[in-house]
Design a protein around this motif. Structure first.
Motif, short mmCIF file in Angstrom:
data_model
loop_
_atom_site.label_atom_id
_atom_site.label_comp_id
_atom_site.label_asym_id
_atom_site.label_seq_id
_atom_site.Cartn_x
_atom_site.Cartn_y
_atom_site.Cartn_z
N LEU A 116 0.73 -1.17 0.00
CA LEU A 116 0.10 -0.21 0.17
C LEU A 116 0.86 1.31 -0.07
N THR A 122 3.40 1.97 -1.80
CA THR A 122 4.11 2.33 -3.22
C THR A 122 2.81 2.64 -3.87
N THR A 123 1.65 2.99 -3.25
CA THR A 123 0.42 3.04 -4.49
C THR A 123 0.09 4.70 -4.44
N LEU A 158 0.10 5.55 -8.12
CA LEU A 158 -0.90 5.08 -8.69
C LEU A 158 -2.29 5.70 -8.51
N PHE A 159 -2.41 6.40 -7.08
CA PHE A 159 -3.45 7.31 -6.85
C PHE A 159 -3.29 8.54 -7.33
#
Length: 180
Positions: A60, A62-63, A66-67
């Motif tokens: 989570l 490293t997201t 992406l977010f």
């Protein structure tokens, strides 16, 4: 792609102003989710979970990229989709719903795919052109296949709500017009 179908219905029936409010609400909900995930990462792990906390943080934590990619793509793509649909509705006098939904999706999903893939994967060594084009084509194909469903929902809501909002241009003589 389902968000674009619902966005098309929202813009077509209730107008650009309502669609923008829902888009920004969705953006806020995504920010709230990002905050909750970041808080969960930084809170102490439960005793029974402590050996898994590192994996939880790795997945989570490293997201963020992406977010950010998702948020930027969502806002730009959805707003572009809504504006194009509303403009085309005025330009066509409310005719050719199929062309408006597919045309707005070509623009909105094109921007969505371009922005998401670029932000999420630029600099990682992953190729960008193929995922951008492939996801864009899949989303446009979905919108095309879902067009009959869009017609059913739009026609139902227009009859039920008694609305057919035009944000640009003049409505045709047969369309109900609700001024903004």
């Amino acid at each position: 792609p389902l968000a674009y179908l619902l966005g098309d219905v929202l813009t077509e029936v209730y107008g650009l102003r309502a669609a923008r409010r829902v888009i920004w609400l969705g953006f806020g909900c995504n920010l709230l989710a990002l905050g909750a995930i970041q808080a969960a990462i930084h809170l102490p792990a439960a005793d029974f979970w402590s050996e898994n906390q590192s994996a939880y943080q790795d997945i989570l934590g490293t997201t963020w990229r992406l977010f950010l990619a998702s948020l930027a793509a969502y806002v730009v793509g959805e707003l572009a989709n809504a504006y194009v649909l509303a403009f085309m509705k005025g330009a066509t006098g409310g005719r050719f719903l199929w062309a408006r939904t597919i045309g707005s999706t070509v623009v909105g999903e094109g921007l969505d795919s371009l922005i998401f893939v670029t932000i999420a994967f630029a600099g990682t060594g992953a190729p960008l052109a193929n995922p951008i084009v492939t996801t864009w084509l899949i989303k446009v194909a979905w919108e095309t296949a879902a067009t009959p469903l869009t017609y059913v929902i739009v026609n139902y809501l227009k009859r039920r709500e008694g609305l057919d909002v035009y944000d640009f241009g003049a409505p045709s003589a047969t369309a109900a017009h609700q001024p903004r």
